[in-house]
Write an enzyme that holds these catalytic residues in place. Sequence first.
Site, PDB file in Angstrom:
ATOM      1  N   LYS A  70       0.851  -1.194   0.000  1.00 14.75           N
ATOM      2  CA  LYS A  70       0.000   0.000   0.000  1.00 14.75           C
ATOM      3  C   LYS A  70       0.884   1.239   0.000  1.00 14.75           C
ATOM      4  O   LYS A  70       1.897   1.294   0.717  1.00 14.75           O
ATOM      5  CB  LYS A  70      -0.903  -0.037   1.242  1.00 14.75           C
ATOM      6  CG  LYS A  70      -1.941   1.065   1.322  1.00 14.75           C
ATOM      7  CD  LYS A  70      -2.810   0.820   2.555  1.00 14.75           C
ATOM      8  CE  LYS A  70      -3.890   1.859   2.743  1.00 14.75           C
ATOM      9  NZ  LYS A  70      -4.720   1.573   3.928  1.00 14.75           N
ATOM     10  N   SER A 145      -9.409   1.400   3.057  1.00 16.04           N
ATOM     11  CA  SER A 145      -8.596   2.201   2.156  1.00 16.04           C
ATOM     12  C   SER A 145      -7.529   1.404   1.416  1.00 16.04           C
ATOM     13  O   SER A 145      -6.871   1.909   0.523  1.00 16.04           O
ATOM     14  CB  SER A 145      -7.921   3.328   2.940  1.00 16.04           C
ATOM     15  OG  SER A 145      -7.084   2.805   3.971  1.00 16.04           O
ATOM     16  N   SER A 169      -9.523  -1.113   7.275  1.00 20.29           N
ATOM     17  CA  SER A 169      -9.014  -0.911   5.913  1.00 20.29           C
ATOM     18  C   SER A 169      -8.270  -2.089   5.310  1.00 20.29           C
ATOM     19  O   SER A 169      -7.910  -2.050   4.136  1.00 20.29           O
ATOM     20  CB  SER A 169      -8.123   0.330   5.867  1.00 20.29           C
ATOM     21  OG  SER A 169      -8.903   1.496   6.002  1.00 20.29           O
TER      22      SER A 169
END
Length: 465
Positions: A70, A145, A169
């Site tokens: 990420k 996310s 997330s």
Amino acid sequence: MSRREENDTTNPGVEELIEKIKNHTLSCDESVENAIDKIKKIDPKIKACISTPVVNGKDGILKGIPFAVKDNMEVIGTKTTCASKILENYVSPYTATAVQKVLDNGATLVAKTNMDEFAMGASTEYSAFFTTKNPLDLERVPGGSSGGSAAAVASGMVPFALGSDTGGSIRQPASFCGLVGYKPTYGLVSRYGLVAFASSLDQIGPITQNVRDAALIGEILFGMDPKDSTTVEKHLSLLKDIENPIKNFKFAVPKEFVKDLNSDVKRIFEGVIDRFKKMDVKVEEVSIPSLKYSVAVYYIIAPAEASSNLARYDGIRYGLSVDGKSIDEVYMRTKDEGFGREVKRRIMIGTFTLSATYYDAYFDKAQRTRAKIVNEMNKVFDSYDAIIGPTTPNVAFKIGQLSSPLEYYLQDIYTIPANLAGLPAISLPMGKIGGMPVGLQIMCKRFEDDKMLRIARNYEKVSQG
């Protein structure tokens, strides 16, 4: 057809790839090249990746295993954007501890993945660059996310990816994409090099295709780090007892989780309970009254911490800098042009709740309510081995479907409690509605990650059998 193309017909998991490399049916170079080829072929329509650096790891158990990270985790020499214009051209001067541990074990980084800007969102629609699409239905979101990480794994670009979990997330996109998402106990994994959103809630963890892979990667991430004072020295072997049965375990289902549950999700979850009962597991409903406040508490504490953490992006030291006639104007113009709508919203909420006038009425009260949630959940663990429930209230929604911030924030209603209490939590597939997956969430007592993964693995075997 070349040997590499022959090996490109499936999406093997981490352990499967390790076995292929060990048996010399696939070389390390071919494994990595397969991933790079898949990214080039698949990502133009999925849009999971912000950048595609190739960073080779050392020798280790993961030698030849490609992975993605990420884009809020530092990797030296690569851009770390947090999917924000304010960090669009920022190049990392060091590597996050969690990422370094994976590299030290031999894996090769092949992508930095898209996300909601500064990890503030549940759909990846709030990326400043583009919206990632769910590989199972390109009209739907992959969750957030860590949506880019989930999409990269679900589409077969990589066998695993690292995400961060502040309010769900990792688990929510895993649920939306039919994957396993594991948030370790707070303190087991170093946050050094993770760009901070809410420091008392953030945690790094893996998104994988199966539970054993989650355990393998999770164990690699563990360890005390002198660069992160919240880490603890705790030796957990996640794979040692993972195949052991769970006969005579007791699970709690909070009434607050099933009270207003979507009828289709409820039907699937009731099937999960039946499966557990056939495994000689006792499942009972309990009440955790303070859970009804968890979303409200989270959306006071998380924005408050974010408003403090994001104050560093002032246009002076690094990142975007917009000229102004005074230092104050530089600050204001930089943040106005650099931050997106959702980030601005949360900064303003956080600054408001931390102000002298409203601190006691909001932030202090939220912290006291958080303590109450923690105490009530820990009390449940005095009598039960795990708390189970759905990961999300619905399957993945369509891109652009949710316009109300409140409706959007309620996507995290079941995942937030684990972050508030620092508990280990995992999402794994429990069924499908209209062809789209929905996840089962399992939470255990702090530092009982091994027990939680054992439960998850037992369910995975039964559901697949």
